[in-house]
Motif scaffolding. Sequence first.
Motif, PDB file in Angstrom:
ATOM      1  N   PHE A  90       0.795  -1.103  -0.019  1.00 41.39           N
ATOM      2  CA  PHE A  90      -0.223   0.071   0.039  1.00 41.39           C
ATOM      3  C   PHE A  90       1.035   1.246  -0.034  1.00 41.39           C
ATOM      4  O   PHE A  90       0.472   2.308  -0.753  1.00 41.39           O
ATOM      5  N   THR A  91       1.835   1.402   0.906  1.00 40.55           N
ATOM      6  CA  THR A  91       2.551   2.732   1.077  1.00 40.55           C
ATOM      7  C   THR A  91       3.544   2.961  -0.119  1.00 40.55           C
ATOM      8  O   THR A  91       3.594   4.043  -0.447  1.00 40.55           O
ATOM      9  N   ASN A  92       4.079   1.787  -0.707  1.00 36.10           N
ATOM     10  CA  ASN A  92       4.971   2.046  -1.804  1.00 36.10           C
ATOM     11  C   ASN A  92       3.919   2.260  -3.069  1.00 36.10           C
ATOM     12  O   ASN A  92       4.441   2.958  -4.034  1.00 36.10           O
ATOM     13  N   TYR A  93       2.868   1.789  -3.270  1.00 31.78           N
ATOM     14  CA  TYR A  93       2.134   1.831  -4.341  1.00 31.78           C
ATOM     15  C   TYR A  93       1.764   3.298  -4.506  1.00 31.78           C
ATOM     16  O   TYR A  93       1.610   3.946  -5.799  1.00 31.78           O
ATOM     17  N   PHE A  94       1.295   3.852  -3.364  1.00 30.76           N
ATOM     18  CA  PHE A  94       0.634   5.334  -3.558  1.00 30.76           C
ATOM     19  C   PHE A  94       1.913   6.281  -3.062  1.00 30.76           C
ATOM     20  O   PHE A  94       1.640   7.483  -3.286  1.00 30.76           O
ATOM     21  N   GLY A  95       3.111   5.578  -2.611  1.00 26.89           N
ATOM     22  CA  GLY A  95       4.139   6.564  -2.104  1.00 26.89           C
ATOM     23  C   GLY A  95       5.030   7.216  -2.974  1.00 26.89           C
ATOM     24  O   GLY A  95       5.268   6.652  -4.163  1.00 26.89           O
ATOM     25  N   GLY A  96       5.705   8.164  -2.444  1.00 29.60           N
ATOM     26  CA  GLY A  96       6.677   8.994  -2.956  1.00 29.60           C
ATOM     27  C   GLY A  96       7.539   9.891  -2.360  1.00 29.60           C
ATOM     28  O   GLY A  96       6.796  10.418  -1.219  1.00 29.60           O
ATOM     29  N   VAL A  97       8.680  10.131  -2.590  1.00 34.10           N
ATOM     30  CA  VAL A  97       9.528  11.241  -1.633  1.00 34.10           C
ATOM     31  C   VAL A  97       9.637  12.501  -2.513  1.00 34.10           C
ATOM     32  O   VAL A  97       9.703  12.542  -3.505  1.00 34.10           O
ATOM     33  N   VAL A  98       9.082  13.595  -1.633  1.00 30.10           N
ATOM     34  CA  VAL A  98       8.887  14.719  -2.264  1.00 30.10           C
ATOM     35  C   VAL A  98       9.650  15.808  -1.535  1.00 30.10           C
ATOM     36  O   VAL A  98       9.699  15.786  -0.191  1.00 30.10           O
ATOM     37  N   GLU A  99      10.079  17.049  -1.961  1.00 31.59           N
ATOM     38  CA  GLU A  99      10.771  18.238  -1.374  1.00 31.59           C
ATOM     39  C   GLU A  99       9.793  19.144  -1.272  1.00 31.59           C
ATOM     40  O   GLU A  99       8.997  19.369  -2.437  1.00 31.59           O
ATOM     41  N   MET A 100       9.629  19.958  -0.480  1.00 24.71           N
ATOM     42  CA  MET A 100       8.841  21.130  -0.305  1.00 24.71           C
ATOM     43  C   MET A 100       9.403  22.219  -1.325  1.00 24.71           C
ATOM     44  O   MET A 100      10.646  22.408  -0.949  1.00 24.71           O
ATOM     45  N   ASP A 101       8.840  23.003  -2.140  1.00 25.65           N
ATOM     46  CA  ASP A 101       9.495  23.702  -2.992  1.00 25.65           C
ATOM     47  C   ASP A 101       9.387  25.295  -2.087  1.00 25.65           C
ATOM     48  O   ASP A 101       8.889  25.254  -1.030  1.00 25.65           O
ATOM     49  N   SER A 102      10.118  26.230  -2.583  1.00 28.12           N
ATOM     50  CA  SER A 102      10.364  27.662  -1.939  1.00 28.12           C
ATOM     51  C   SER A 102       8.980  28.274  -1.541  1.00 28.12           C
ATOM     52  O   SER A 102       8.949  29.107  -0.638  1.00 28.12           O
ATOM     53  N   GLN A 103       7.885  27.877  -2.150  1.00 26.66           N
ATOM     54  CA  GLN A 103       6.498  28.540  -1.821  1.00 26.66           C
ATOM     55  C   GLN A 103       5.606  27.711  -1.131  1.00 26.66           C
ATOM     56  O   GLN A 103       4.551  27.796  -0.926  1.00 26.66           O
ATOM     57  N   GLY A 104       6.249  26.471  -0.228  1.00 27.36           N
ATOM     58  CA  GLY A 104       5.417  25.691   0.421  1.00 27.36           C
ATOM     59  C   GLY A 104       4.475  24.732  -0.163  1.00 27.36           C
ATOM     60  O   GLY A 104       3.586  24.491   0.515  1.00 27.36           O
ATOM     61  N   ARG A 105       4.830  24.513  -1.398  1.00 22.60           N
ATOM     62  CA  ARG A 105       3.981  23.364  -1.964  1.00 22.60           C
ATOM     63  C   ARG A 105       4.739  22.034  -2.098  1.00 22.60           C
ATOM     64  O   ARG A 105       6.033  21.901  -2.298  1.00 22.60           O
ATOM     65  N   LEU A 106       3.904  20.967  -1.913  1.00 27.80           N
ATOM     66  CA  LEU A 106       4.233  19.655  -2.273  1.00 27.80           C
ATOM     67  C   LEU A 106       3.625  18.806  -3.268  1.00 27.80           C
ATOM     68  O   LEU A 106       2.163  19.001  -3.672  1.00 27.80           O
ATOM     69  N   LEU A 107       4.464  18.446  -4.263  1.00 25.32           N
ATOM     70  CA  LEU A 107       3.749  17.594  -5.006  1.00 25.32           C
ATOM     71  C   LEU A 107       3.151  16.367  -5.023  1.00 25.32           C
ATOM     72  O   LEU A 107       4.081  15.309  -4.542  1.00 25.32           O
ATOM     73  N   LEU A 108       1.889  16.288  -5.037  1.00 20.83           N
ATOM     74  CA  LEU A 108       1.442  14.926  -4.436  1.00 20.83           C
ATOM     75  C   LEU A 108       1.445  13.908  -5.519  1.00 20.83           C
ATOM     76  O   LEU A 108       1.257  14.099  -6.808  1.00 20.83           O
ATOM     77  N   PRO A 109       1.931  12.654  -5.368  1.00 23.77           N
ATOM     78  CA  PRO A 109       1.933  11.568  -6.137  1.00 23.77           C
ATOM     79  C   PRO A 109       1.003  11.329  -7.125  1.00 23.77           C
ATOM     80  O   PRO A 109      -0.145  11.341  -6.697  1.00 23.77           O
ATOM     81  N   GLN A 110       1.166  11.368  -8.570  1.00 18.14           N
ATOM     82  CA  GLN A 110       0.012  11.249  -9.654  1.00 18.14           C
ATOM     83  C   GLN A 110      -0.894  10.102  -9.133  1.00 18.14           C
ATOM     84  O   GLN A 110      -2.171  10.414  -9.136  1.00 18.14           O
ATOM     85  N   ASN A 111      -0.354   8.973  -8.965  1.00 11.60           N
ATOM     86  CA  ASN A 111      -1.230   7.786  -8.902  1.00 11.60           C
ATOM     87  C   ASN A 111      -2.292   8.073  -7.612  1.00 11.60           C
ATOM     88  O   ASN A 111      -3.259   7.686  -7.689  1.00 11.60           O
ATOM     89  N   LEU A 112      -1.737   8.631  -6.565  1.00 13.28           N
ATOM     90  CA  LEU A 112      -2.601   8.945  -5.378  1.00 13.28           C
ATOM     91  C   LEU A 112      -3.515   9.929  -5.721  1.00 13.28           C
ATOM     92  O   LEU A 112      -4.858   9.947  -5.264  1.00 13.28           O
ATOM     93  N   ARG A 113      -3.093  10.990  -6.337  1.00 11.46           N
ATOM     94  CA  ARG A 113      -4.159  12.155  -6.860  1.00 11.46           C
ATOM     95  C   ARG A 113      -5.223  11.514  -7.483  1.00 11.46           C
ATOM     96  O   ARG A 113      -6.276  11.972  -7.214  1.00 11.46           O
ATOM     97  N   GLU A 114      -5.119  10.690  -8.689  1.00 11.56           N
ATOM     98  CA  GLU A 114      -6.034  10.173  -9.546  1.00 11.56           C
ATOM     99  C   GLU A 114      -6.919   9.379  -8.553  1.00 11.56           C
ATOM    100  O   GLU A 114      -8.211   9.443  -8.846  1.00 11.56           O
ATOM    101  N   LYS A 115      -6.338   8.250  -7.865  1.00 15.52           N
ATOM    102  CA  LYS A 115      -7.073   7.307  -7.209  1.00 15.52           C
ATOM    103  C   LYS A 115      -8.122   7.952  -6.096  1.00 15.52           C
ATOM    104  O   LYS A 115      -9.130   7.281  -5.877  1.00 15.52           O
ATOM    105  N   ALA A 116      -7.652   8.812  -5.680  1.00 18.69           N
ATOM    106  CA  ALA A 116      -8.150   9.491  -4.455  1.00 18.69           C
ATOM    107  C   ALA A 116      -8.978  10.809  -4.724  1.00 18.69           C
ATOM    108  O   ALA A 116      -9.689  11.170  -3.740  1.00 18.69           O
ATOM    109  N   GLY A 117      -8.860  11.329  -5.763  1.00 20.67           N
ATOM    110  CA  GLY A 117      -9.659  12.433  -6.175  1.00 20.67           C
ATOM    111  C   GLY A 117      -9.197  13.656  -5.617  1.00 20.67           C
ATOM    112  O   GLY A 117      -9.821  14.575  -5.044  1.00 20.67           O
TER     113      GLY A 117
END
Length: 145
Positions: free
Chosen positions: A74-101
């Motif tokens: 579960f955690t690896n299927y939906f998971g990903g390591v991300v870095e917060m950008d300078s504007q305080g944003r995190l890129l949500l993993p595409q697979n998770l974004r799509e499946k969870a709406g």
Amino acid sequence: MLRGSHLARVDEKGRLKVPAEFKRLFDEKYGQSFFITSFDGERAEIFPMPEWEKIEATMAERPSSDEKTRFLNFTNYFGGVVEMDSQGRLLLPQNLREKAGLEGELAVLGLQNRIAAVNDEQQLAKLKSAPLTGADFAALAIPGM
């Protein structure tokens, strides 16, 4: 301690703007690296990397089991390591974004050592359909509750 709830938006590129209250604590205590995953495919669990590494260390000590395999799948299927950008944003993993709406306006919940991003309307419906009960409070044994 990460607590409370804030509304936030996911932009057209799939980046979640971390609410300022949470970002401030991340900056002070954890840094800019995160592991984003899901335990149910319905919400994003956003762990500061030091907190996720505690879970990884615990899992490494556990013997092989069906539960461990299911957790890792579960955690690896939906998971990903991300870095917060300078504007305080995190890129949500595409697979998770799509499946969870996870798009548009989300509720971002503080969960002590992590935050969770959930579809605001779906979360409210779940809370209304399964409210806290006296049995919940008894099981948690919270003083004064």
